[in-house]
Design a protein around this motif. Sequence first.
Motif, PDB file in Angstrom:
ATOM      1  N   ARG A 169       0.926  -1.120   0.036  1.00 55.43           N
ATOM      2  CA  ARG A 169       0.098  -0.055  -0.003  1.00 55.43           C
ATOM      3  C   ARG A 169       0.809   1.259  -0.041  1.00 55.43           C
ATOM      4  N   GLY A 170       2.006   1.109  -0.220  1.00 52.16           N
ATOM      5  CA  GLY A 170       3.121   2.412  -0.385  1.00 52.16           C
ATOM      6  C   GLY A 170       4.145   2.033  -1.367  1.00 52.16           C
ATOM      7  N   VAL A 171       4.272   3.050  -2.169  1.00 50.43           N
ATOM      8  CA  VAL A 171       5.423   2.988  -3.193  1.00 50.43           C
ATOM      9  C   VAL A 171       6.456   4.282  -2.799  1.00 50.43           C
ATOM     10  N   ALA A 172       7.685   4.222  -2.826  1.00 51.94           N
ATOM     11  CA  ALA A 172       8.505   5.509  -2.556  1.00 51.94           C
ATOM     12  C   ALA A 172       9.702   5.545  -3.411  1.00 51.94           C
ATOM     13  N   THR A 173      10.160   6.557  -3.771  1.00 47.90           N
ATOM     14  CA  THR A 173      11.322   6.484  -4.556  1.00 47.90           C
ATOM     15  C   THR A 173      12.448   7.689  -4.106  1.00 47.90           C
ATOM     16  N   SER A 174      13.724   7.229  -3.883  1.00 49.90           N
ATOM     17  CA  SER A 174      14.774   7.980  -3.439  1.00 49.90           C
ATOM     18  C   SER A 174      16.141   7.916  -4.467  1.00 49.90           C
ATOM     19  N   GLY A 175      16.789   8.879  -4.186  1.00 50.59           N
ATOM     20  CA  GLY A 175      18.104   8.966  -5.094  1.00 50.59           C
ATOM     21  C   GLY A 175      18.751  10.112  -5.147  1.00 50.59           C
ATOM     22  N   VAL A 189      15.853   4.557  -6.705  1.00 51.41           N
ATOM     23  CA  VAL A 189      15.608   3.288  -5.815  1.00 51.41           C
ATOM     24  C   VAL A 189      14.058   3.525  -5.576  1.00 51.41           C
ATOM     25  N   THR A 190      13.254   2.511  -6.169  1.00 50.34           N
ATOM     26  CA  THR A 190      11.928   2.599  -6.093  1.00 50.34           C
ATOM     27  C   THR A 190      11.605   1.287  -5.140  1.00 50.34           C
ATOM     28  N   VAL A 191      10.593   1.481  -4.087  1.00 55.58           N
ATOM     29  CA  VAL A 191      10.326   0.546  -2.997  1.00 55.58           C
ATOM     30  C   VAL A 191       8.971   0.421  -3.221  1.00 55.58           C
ATOM     31  N   LEU A 192       8.541  -0.725  -2.910  1.00 54.65           N
ATOM     32  CA  LEU A 192       7.232  -1.269  -2.605  1.00 54.65           C
ATOM     33  C   LEU A 192       7.204  -1.930  -1.223  1.00 54.65           C
ATOM     34  N   ALA A 193       6.199  -1.314  -0.484  1.00 57.04           N
ATOM     35  CA  ALA A 193       6.084  -2.002   0.945  1.00 57.04           C
ATOM     36  C   ALA A 193       4.784  -2.017   1.629  1.00 57.04           C
ATOM     37  N   ALA A 194       4.515  -2.341   2.491  1.00 55.97           N
ATOM     38  CA  ALA A 194       3.277  -2.496   3.292  1.00 55.97           C
ATOM     39  C   ALA A 194       2.569  -1.017   3.489  1.00 55.97           C
ATOM     40  N   THR A 195       3.516   0.040   3.688  1.00 58.47           N
ATOM     41  CA  THR A 195       2.625   1.355   3.947  1.00 58.47           C
ATOM     42  C   THR A 195       3.727   2.325   3.369  1.00 58.47           C
ATOM     43  N   ALA A 196       3.252   3.375   3.047  1.00 58.84           N
ATOM     44  CA  ALA A 196       4.117   4.370   2.128  1.00 58.84           C
ATOM     45  C   ALA A 196       5.191   4.995   3.189  1.00 58.84           C
ATOM     46  N   ALA A 197       4.989   5.053   4.623  1.00 58.34           N
ATOM     47  CA  ALA A 197       6.257   5.221   5.508  1.00 58.34           C
ATOM     48  C   ALA A 197       7.088   4.376   5.354  1.00 58.34           C
ATOM     49  N   GLU A 198       6.856   3.147   5.573  1.00 59.61           N
ATOM     50  CA  GLU A 198       7.817   2.052   5.277  1.00 59.61           C
ATOM     51  C   GLU A 198       8.589   2.239   4.162  1.00 59.61           C
ATOM     52  N   ALA A 199       7.905   2.224   2.978  1.00 64.67           N
ATOM     53  CA  ALA A 199       8.484   2.327   1.657  1.00 64.67           C
ATOM     54  C   ALA A 199       9.401   3.684   1.498  1.00 64.67           C
ATOM     55  N   ALA A 264      14.074  -9.922   3.126  1.00 63.90           N
ATOM     56  CA  ALA A 264      13.899 -11.145   3.837  1.00 63.90           C
ATOM     57  C   ALA A 264      13.701 -10.780   5.307  1.00 63.90           C
ATOM     58  N   ALA A 265      13.685  -9.417   5.880  1.00 63.30           N
ATOM     59  CA  ALA A 265      13.239  -9.173   7.109  1.00 63.30           C
ATOM     60  C   ALA A 265      11.980  -8.702   7.133  1.00 63.30           C
ATOM     61  N   GLY A 266      11.252  -8.753   5.811  1.00 67.54           N
ATOM     62  CA  GLY A 266       9.653  -8.461   5.767  1.00 67.54           C
ATOM     63  C   GLY A 266       9.735  -6.867   5.787  1.00 67.54           C
ATOM     64  N   ARG A 267      10.775  -6.203   5.599  1.00 65.89           N
ATOM     65  CA  ARG A 267      10.510  -4.615   5.332  1.00 65.89           C
ATOM     66  C   ARG A 267       9.911  -4.203   4.324  1.00 65.89           C
ATOM     67  N   ILE A 268      10.279  -4.965   3.162  1.00 57.70           N
ATOM     68  CA  ILE A 268       9.947  -4.520   1.949  1.00 57.70           C
ATOM     69  C   ILE A 268       9.325  -5.514   1.161  1.00 57.70           C
ATOM     70  N   HIS A 269       8.498  -5.366   0.021  1.00 58.78           N
ATOM     71  CA  HIS A 269       8.063  -6.254  -0.795  1.00 58.78           C
ATOM     72  C   HIS A 269       8.866  -6.588  -2.132  1.00 58.78           C
ATOM     73  N   ALA A 270       9.270  -5.545  -2.620  1.00 58.66           N
ATOM     74  CA  ALA A 270       9.996  -5.454  -3.807  1.00 58.66           C
ATOM     75  C   ALA A 270      10.882  -4.211  -3.993  1.00 58.66           C
TER      76      ALA A 270
END
Length: 309
Positions: A169-175, A189-199, A264-270
């Motif tokens: 439910r969250g997508v974020a990009t940094s660079g 770097v674009t991250v998909l995670a459970a929440t936007a804050a975590e991403a 592996a730690a469950g912090r991100i999806h992809a």
Amino acid sequence: MTAQRNRLDADRWHFSHGPIDVIAEAHGDAAVVAAAHEAAWQRFACVLDELVGELRELRRPIQTVQATHTLRGPIARRMWSACAPFSAGFITPMAAVAGSVAQELVACYLRAGIERAWINNGGDIALHLAPGAQVRIGLLADIGTFDWRGAGPLLTDGQFDITADVPVRGVATSGWRGRSLSLGIADSVTVLAATAAEADAAATVIANAVDVDDVGIRRKPASECKDDSDLGDIPVTVDVATLDSVQVRRALDAGSACAQALQAAGRIHAAVLVCQKQWRVVEPLCSDALRVAQPVGRVAMSAVGSVFA
């Protein structure tokens, strides 16, 4: 300076207040969507003042901030929670500010009658997807190549679909080219995670890890780039020459290792990592649940059910 809003079309609003610039979009029953947009606007109007009131604490290293004692607002506490898992390195709650704001606002759309909604806070996106709904995310690998004056369909470097049954439910990009400062050399770097804050927090950490020693990389203290930077005198990337392809691969290897550890730690999806036209994709553990288009060149963004990261 006061918060401002502008209706873009039947589904979208633009909210702005100081450095916060948000696009809110929702689909569903027209009356319910309108009520949700109004609720989001009312919440948005208070956000900047809330954060400014806690800015001193939010700019401190995460190890020195005790959320239960010093942070009052829900957004500030969410920022702390998203960054706390990375306390072994240097990080402040500000690493998750954009995603945390987006996540706060998307909560206004979690109501019956809304099929899907998203808050896009400068490329950091919080999603709401009712059962059976989906959204397509378009990825621009290097913001330095984006022509804001261009006309016609928006061209992206890759696209991926998120369905309601996927735990994202969250997508974020940094660079280093983005609006925030970075310690690494990733174009994005674009991250998909459970929440936007975590991403948001994870994208910051992974982008910092995409790095290598090279004379073609120029850095200077963060305080010389932004007077009020939470990074103080830590050197941040300000320019990257064209590097040898081996060096780019080494930098991406380091970033990929970081992303895989977080997965592996469950912090991100992809995650998708990009540096000087080289790509790494850290696939979802359940690849069938998320279709990721391998970036192979600019393609037109679908106009329906799409959001841009």
